[in-house]
Design a protein around this motif. Structure first.
Motif, PDB file in Angstrom:
ATOM      1  N   ASP A 243       0.781  -1.233   0.024  1.00  0.00           N
ATOM      2  CA  ASP A 243      -0.045   0.184   0.002  1.00  0.00           C
ATOM      3  C   ASP A 243       0.976   1.140   0.146  1.00  0.00           C
ATOM      4  N   GLN A 244       2.022   1.362   0.819  1.00  0.00           N
ATOM      5  CA  GLN A 244       2.969   2.478   0.523  1.00  0.00           C
ATOM      6  C   GLN A 244       3.274   2.622  -0.751  1.00  0.00           C
ATOM      7  N   GLN A 245       3.872   1.736  -1.502  1.00  0.00           N
ATOM      8  CA  GLN A 245       4.211   1.820  -2.711  1.00  0.00           C
ATOM      9  C   GLN A 245       3.083   2.269  -3.594  1.00  0.00           C
ATOM     10  N   LEU A 246       1.913   1.755  -3.531  1.00  0.00           N
ATOM     11  CA  LEU A 246       0.904   2.252  -4.160  1.00  0.00           C
ATOM     12  C   LEU A 246       0.672   3.664  -4.147  1.00  0.00           C
ATOM     13  N   ILE A 247       0.673   4.108  -2.903  1.00  0.00           N
ATOM     14  CA  ILE A 247       0.609   5.745  -2.770  1.00  0.00           C
ATOM     15  C   ILE A 247       1.465   6.596  -3.942  1.00  0.00           C
ATOM     16  N   GLY A 248       2.823   6.312  -3.868  1.00  0.00           N
ATOM     17  CA  GLY A 248       3.773   6.722  -4.685  1.00  0.00           C
ATOM     18  C   GLY A 248       3.426   6.605  -6.244  1.00  0.00           C
ATOM     19  N   PHE A 249       2.989   5.272  -6.516  1.00  0.00           N
ATOM     20  CA  PHE A 249       2.707   4.865  -7.800  1.00  0.00           C
ATOM     21  C   PHE A 249       1.353   5.776  -8.314  1.00  0.00           C
ATOM     22  N   TRP A 250       0.492   5.905  -7.544  1.00  0.00           N
ATOM     23  CA  TRP A 250      -0.735   6.705  -7.833  1.00  0.00           C
ATOM     24  C   TRP A 250      -0.382   8.065  -7.997  1.00  0.00           C
TER      25      TRP A 250
END
Length: 434
Positions: A116-123
């Motif tokens: 989820d932490q990586q998805l924040i940056g990806f989004w």
């Protein structure tokens, strides 16, 4: 009296353990300086009077009348199940893939917070970056272009497998993928049954050889999809995207995606789509007007190949795309999840029509027969009934819309362990050894 009671105790100790499935303990009762080691000796001992033996006889009859459970010990069943599981893990290809997919989804759950932490940056990258991938993601045509790209990759991959089997047949040897091809397995089983009927009539033993099985004629590749179905699908979407741009404003209102949100959106979208399609598909088969004008084109070929997934009338294309859009919009699925959903659903649709039964496909990996898969959908095209769901099997099962296991050729074609000529397996092993 003491001797009488001790004899009763001995009789009970001999009978009760045996009734429970255990061996009786070895012991001896001393009576008049003699060892009595069984209840029969107790009853026949001359030291007991008739008054004592008669109650003992009655007690023995009563004990014999007692019925206690004789189930095998629980640890034997557990041990048998453990050995069977261990054998499957070591030797069964389906179980290997179950472990792979199980490990994958377990990892997603265990490491969901880090993901989820990586998805924040990806989004944030997808919304703000001027890089080409992010710009493409923000265009209105992204979703349907991505779906067409996935379809193209999957369809041609299975098409190459078809071609490999066909080329091997023309050269006179068996390709290692042939045993997975449904049409070839069906024709081989039909030929075997014909030989068995001849064997019963003549009394001769006939072994089915791969060289004797009539060659399979594959249905023609649906090349018209490049010039007809593609443009029927894409042209209206291109016009809509140009006239009514909308995606850039919509995706900005979504928060960053989460791992469980993505998995839930994909699963929920597939379930709702499957229910909607079941209703429409069932009606198209039961109402002659709808079948002739909407669905008949899709059933031109009884032995389907991957390219047949796009053999659709205009009306059916609208329904297919519409059901999917409704399912995603009802759930408010995140744009990232929608992209993954398109990648997943196009694979499932292509696998449904691919004509192969690989051990890694959902129909084998998903336990308890919950997935429809290529075997059941191939049956639907070949016979023209049953299995109206695309991905799942629960609704068809509830309404009895499935083939019973009656030992028939069509019934056995649905089994994972259907007949495969031993010669196909032998040629594979010989080729692997060389």
């Amino acid at each position: 009296m003491v001797k009488y009671l001790s004899s009763l105790l001995a009789l009970a100790l001999l009978k009760v353990p045996a009734a429970c499935g255990f061996s009786a303990p070895s012991f001896a009762i001393k009576a008049n300086s003699r060892k009595i080691t069984s209840n029969d000796q107790i009853l026949s001992s001359s030291t007991f009077s008739l008054k004592i033996r008669r109650p003992l006889l009655e007690s023995r009859v009563a004990l014999n009348a007692v019925t206690l459970p004789t189930a095998e010990p629980a640890y034997d069943k557990i041990r048998e199940a453990a050995l069977k599981t261990w054998y499957n893990v070591r030797h069964n290809a389906v179980w290997h893939w179950r472990l792979v997919f199980g490990s994958f989804f377990s990892s997603l759950f265990i490491f969901r917070q880090a993901i989820d932490q990586q998805l924040i940056g990806f989004w944030h990258y997808l919304l703000t970056s001027q890089a080409l991938p992010a710009l493409i993601f923000r265009t209105d045509s992204w979703e349907w272009c991505w779906a067409i790209t996935c379809f193209s990759v999957y369809i041609h991959a299975f098409g190459l497998a078809d071609r490999a089997v066909k080329n091997a047949d023309q050269k006179g040897h068996t390709h290692q993928l042939k045993k997975y091809r449904l049409q070839d397995r069906y024709e081989a089983d039909k030929f075997r049954r014909k030989n068995e009927r001849k064997q019963k009539a003549d009394g001769a033993v006939i072994e089915t050889q791969s060289s004797e099985i009539p060659p399979v004629v594959q249905s023609k590749w649906h090349w018209k999809a490049y010039v007809s179905e593609f443009w029927v699908y894409a042209l209206p979407l291109i016009i809509w995207d140009v006239v009514a741009p909308r995606r850039h404003g919509r995706i900005g209102g979504f928060a960053p995606p989460t791992t469980m949100g993505i998995l839930g959106g994909i699963t929920g979208g597939l379930l709702i789509y499957d229910i909607l399609f079941f209703c429409g598909h069932f009606l198209m088969h039961k109402i002659p007007f709808l079948y002739r004008n909407v669905h008949a084109k899709h059933h031109i070929s009884k032995e389907v190949r991957a390219c047949d997934i796009v053999r659709l009338s205009i009306g059916e294309e609208v329904l297919e795309v519409g059901f999917s859009i409704i399912a995603l919009n009802v759930l408010g699925v995140h744009p990232v999840a929608r992209s993954i959903y398109n990648m997943v659903i196009t694979f499932l649709l292509t696998e449904l029509h691919c004509g192969f039964d690989f051990p890694w496909t959902p129909q084998n990996v998903v336990p308890f027969g919950l997935a429809t898969g290529s075997r059941r959908h191939h049956y639907h095209h070949r016979i023209g009934k049953h299995y109206y769901q695309k991905f799942f099997f629960h609704v068809d099962r509830i309404f009895g819309l499935f083939q019973r296991d009656d030992g028939s050729l069509d019934g056995d074609s649905l089994k994972a362990d259907t007949y495969i000529p031993p010669s196909w397996q032998k040629e594979d092993m010989q080729r692997g050894a060389s």
